[in-house]
Design a protein around this motif. Sequence first.
Motif, PDB file in Angstrom:
ATOM      1  N   GLY A 123      10.999  62.615  52.904  1.00 56.14           N
ATOM      2  CA  GLY A 123      12.306  63.003  52.395  1.00 56.14           C
ATOM      3  C   GLY A 123      12.759  62.139  51.235  1.00 56.14           C
ATOM      4  O   GLY A 123      13.953  62.090  50.936  1.00 56.14           O
ATOM      5  N   SER A 124      11.821  61.459  50.595  1.00 53.94           N
ATOM      6  CA  SER A 124      12.182  60.544  49.514  1.00 53.94           C
ATOM      7  C   SER A 124      12.546  61.280  48.233  1.00 53.94           C
ATOM      8  O   SER A 124      13.378  60.809  47.458  1.00 53.94           O
ATOM      9  N   ILE A 125      11.922  62.431  47.982  1.00 56.67           N
ATOM     10  CA  ILE A 125      12.133  63.168  46.740  1.00 56.67           C
ATOM     11  C   ILE A 125      13.145  64.287  46.919  1.00 56.67           C
ATOM     12  O   ILE A 125      14.043  64.473  46.098  1.00 56.67           O
ATOM     13  N   PHE A 126      13.005  65.046  48.014  1.00 56.28           N
ATOM     14  CA  PHE A 126      13.923  66.135  48.310  1.00 56.28           C
ATOM     15  C   PHE A 126      14.347  66.041  49.767  1.00 56.28           C
ATOM     16  O   PHE A 126      13.575  65.587  50.614  1.00 56.28           O
ATOM     17  N   PRO A 127      15.542  66.497  50.082  1.00 52.20           N
ATOM     18  CA  PRO A 127      16.003  66.446  51.474  1.00 52.20           C
ATOM     19  C   PRO A 127      15.334  67.529  52.317  1.00 52.20           C
ATOM     20  O   PRO A 127      14.771  68.494  51.793  1.00 52.20           O
ATOM     21  N   LEU A 128      15.381  67.349  53.631  1.00 48.94           N
ATOM     22  CA  LEU A 128      14.884  68.385  54.533  1.00 48.94           C
ATOM     23  C   LEU A 128      15.617  69.701  54.291  1.00 48.94           C
ATOM     24  O   LEU A 128      15.029  70.769  54.258  1.00 48.94           O
ATOM     25  N   ARG A 129      16.899  69.592  54.120  1.00 50.38           N
ATOM     26  CA  ARG A 129      17.737  70.736  53.811  1.00 50.38           C
ATOM     27  C   ARG A 129      19.016  70.200  53.183  1.00 50.38           C
ATOM     28  O   ARG A 129      19.435  69.079  53.470  1.00 50.38           O
ATOM     29  N   GLY A 130      19.628  70.984  52.336  1.00 50.79           N
ATOM     30  CA  GLY A 130      20.860  70.529  51.714  1.00 50.79           C
ATOM     31  C   GLY A 130      21.170  71.278  50.449  1.00 50.79           C
ATOM     32  O   GLY A 130      20.424  72.167  50.030  1.00 50.79           O
ATOM     33  N   VAL A 131      22.270  70.921  49.832  1.00 52.47           N
ATOM     34  CA  VAL A 131      22.727  71.566  48.614  1.00 52.47           C
ATOM     35  C   VAL A 131      22.238  70.774  47.412  1.00 52.47           C
ATOM     36  O   VAL A 131      22.451  69.574  47.320  1.00 52.47           O
ATOM     37  N   ILE A 132      21.548  71.465  46.521  1.00 53.94           N
ATOM     38  CA  ILE A 132      21.056  70.859  45.292  1.00 53.94           C
ATOM     39  C   ILE A 132      21.723  71.573  44.119  1.00 53.94           C
ATOM     40  O   ILE A 132      21.795  72.789  44.088  1.00 53.94           O
ATOM     41  N   GLY A 133      22.189  70.810  43.181  1.00 58.01           N
ATOM     42  CA  GLY A 133      22.858  71.386  42.015  1.00 58.01           C
ATOM     43  C   GLY A 133      24.307  70.974  42.033  1.00 58.01           C
ATOM     44  O   GLY A 133      24.660  69.888  41.622  1.00 58.01           O
ATOM     45  N   GLY A 134      25.145  71.858  42.571  1.00 63.61           N
ATOM     46  CA  GLY A 134      26.556  71.517  42.726  1.00 63.61           C
ATOM     47  C   GLY A 134      27.208  71.114  41.428  1.00 63.61           C
ATOM     48  O   GLY A 134      27.870  70.085  41.348  1.00 63.61           O
ATOM     49  N   VAL A 135      27.045  71.889  40.379  1.00 61.90           N
ATOM     50  CA  VAL A 135      27.602  71.540  39.080  1.00 61.90           C
ATOM     51  C   VAL A 135      29.107  71.356  39.200  1.00 61.90           C
ATOM     52  O   VAL A 135      29.813  72.218  39.723  1.00 61.90           O
ATOM     53  N   GLY A 136      29.586  70.259  38.741  1.00 58.09           N
ATOM     54  CA  GLY A 136      31.023  69.995  38.747  1.00 58.09           C
ATOM     55  C   GLY A 136      31.453  68.962  39.747  1.00 58.09           C
ATOM     56  O   GLY A 136      32.501  68.342  39.571  1.00 58.09           O
ATOM     57  N   PHE A 137      30.659  68.709  40.779  1.00 56.22           N
ATOM     58  CA  PHE A 137      31.081  67.767  41.815  1.00 56.22           C
ATOM     59  C   PHE A 137      31.184  66.349  41.271  1.00 56.22           C
ATOM     60  O   PHE A 137      32.115  65.622  41.587  1.00 56.22           O
ATOM     61  N   LEU A 138      30.218  65.965  40.435  1.00 57.80           N
ATOM     62  CA  LEU A 138      30.227  64.606  39.916  1.00 57.80           C
ATOM     63  C   LEU A 138      31.301  64.389  38.858  1.00 57.80           C
ATOM     64  O   LEU A 138      31.568  63.257  38.468  1.00 57.80           O
ATOM     65  N   ASP A 139      31.910  65.483  38.396  1.00 51.71           N
ATOM     66  CA  ASP A 139      33.001  65.340  37.422  1.00 51.71           C
ATOM     67  C   ASP A 139      34.334  65.061  38.096  1.00 51.71           C
ATOM     68  O   ASP A 139      35.315  64.742  37.420  1.00 51.71           O
ATOM     69  N   ILE A 140      34.378  65.200  39.424  1.00 57.28           N
ATOM     70  CA  ILE A 140      35.601  64.925  40.177  1.00 57.28           C
ATOM     71  C   ILE A 140      35.756  63.415  40.313  1.00 57.28           C
ATOM     72  O   ILE A 140      34.773  62.701  40.509  1.00 57.28           O
ATOM     73  N   PRO A 141      36.974  62.890  40.219  1.00 60.30           N
ATOM     74  CA  PRO A 141      37.179  61.444  40.397  1.00 60.30           C
ATOM     75  C   PRO A 141      36.562  60.952  41.699  1.00 60.30           C
ATOM     76  O   PRO A 141      36.510  61.676  42.703  1.00 60.30           O
ATOM     77  N   ALA A 142      36.073  59.709  41.679  1.00 57.61           N
ATOM     78  CA  ALA A 142      35.326  59.164  42.813  1.00 57.61           C
ATOM     79  C   ALA A 142      36.119  59.190  44.105  1.00 57.61           C
ATOM     80  O   ALA A 142      35.585  59.517  45.171  1.00 57.61           O
ATOM     81  N   HIS A 143      37.419  58.859  44.056  1.00 61.56           N
ATOM     82  CA  HIS A 143      38.198  58.808  45.299  1.00 61.56           C
ATOM     83  C   HIS A 143      38.373  60.195  45.896  1.00 61.56           C
ATOM     84  O   HIS A 143      38.406  60.358  47.130  1.00 61.56           O
ATOM     85  N   LEU A 144      38.431  61.236  45.043  1.00 61.55           N
ATOM     86  CA  LEU A 144      38.526  62.595  45.569  1.00 61.55           C
ATOM     87  C   LEU A 144      37.197  63.047  46.158  1.00 61.55           C
ATOM     88  O   LEU A 144      37.159  63.783  47.156  1.00 61.55           O
ATOM     89  N   ARG A 145      36.083  62.597  45.548  1.00 57.97           N
ATOM     90  CA  ARG A 145      34.771  62.937  46.102  1.00 57.97           C
ATOM     91  C   ARG A 145      34.607  62.349  47.493  1.00 57.97           C
ATOM     92  O   ARG A 145      34.063  62.989  48.393  1.00 57.97           O
TER      93      ARG A 145
END
Length: 291
Positions: free
Chosen positions: A188-210
């Motif tokens: 699981g070092s490169i990709f997760p077993l399962r999960g959301v990949i991409g999520g454009v816009g999440f990292l643009d949210i302020p850290a405390h809101l994330r």
Amino acid sequence: MAKILGLDFDVIAIMWRREMLRYLRDRSQIFGGISRTILWLVILGFGLGAALREIEGYSYAQYILPGVVTLNILFSSLQCAVSLVWDREVGLLRSVIVSPAPMLSVTLGKVLGGATIAVIQGAIPLLFIPFLDMRVTPQGLASALVIMFFMGMSITAGGIVIASRLKTFEGFGSISNGIIQPLYFLSGSIFPLRGVIGGVGFLDIPAHLRDELRQLGIFAIGGGWLVQLPVWIQVLVYINPVSYQLDLLRFVLLDFEQLPLWADLTVTFGLAPIMTVWAAWSVKRMLRRRR
């Protein structure tokens, strides 16, 4: 000599010191740790991270950081184990045969030396934490070092088990490559077993809101897609002990895990002593064959 429970701590200290001196004189290991970090974390992390903006709300470089730590530990631990072949060739182990040193103490000293080197090598990628916008607490960092130490113990001991059955350096080199890559890529070092990949816009949210969104179980917003590894690969990940060690390391560094925490703790801290005893038995058995 100080002896407790049959362990000779003078012998353990001597073997540990020998491994550390060997490491300090071999600058190639330090260079290898730095080059692997640059290749995997900087080039792959930021390069592939341009396409995969995030995994479960973390930047790709943040996600693979624990994996790069694990990769350095795998290489350094197995390099320490391969020195057993050299010790056998130069006659050091013949001296051990005729000495009163307990074999468990000799092996434990070598394993502890390998674990210490693994922590040093594994700490190289951690130096990049300030550049990855990660907030790791001192407690989390201390916990990571402890996990790295026990990971180094189990892998070094496993390498000794393998090295005790080989006759040449070349044989161990080919086998170690066949071990490191499957253990690394199937953890699981490169990709997760399962999960959301991409999520454009999440990292643009302020850290405390994330952080608040993560507490609500929201790890990605918009543009993301759910991925899940094939079942047969998941089975290989589940039977790989490194998966649990890496998952626990990722938990203390990123507060994110995909495997049961109790299983992570059991494998990480329970496997090391078991593998050490097995390594001591394997070395003792090897020396009996050479008499």
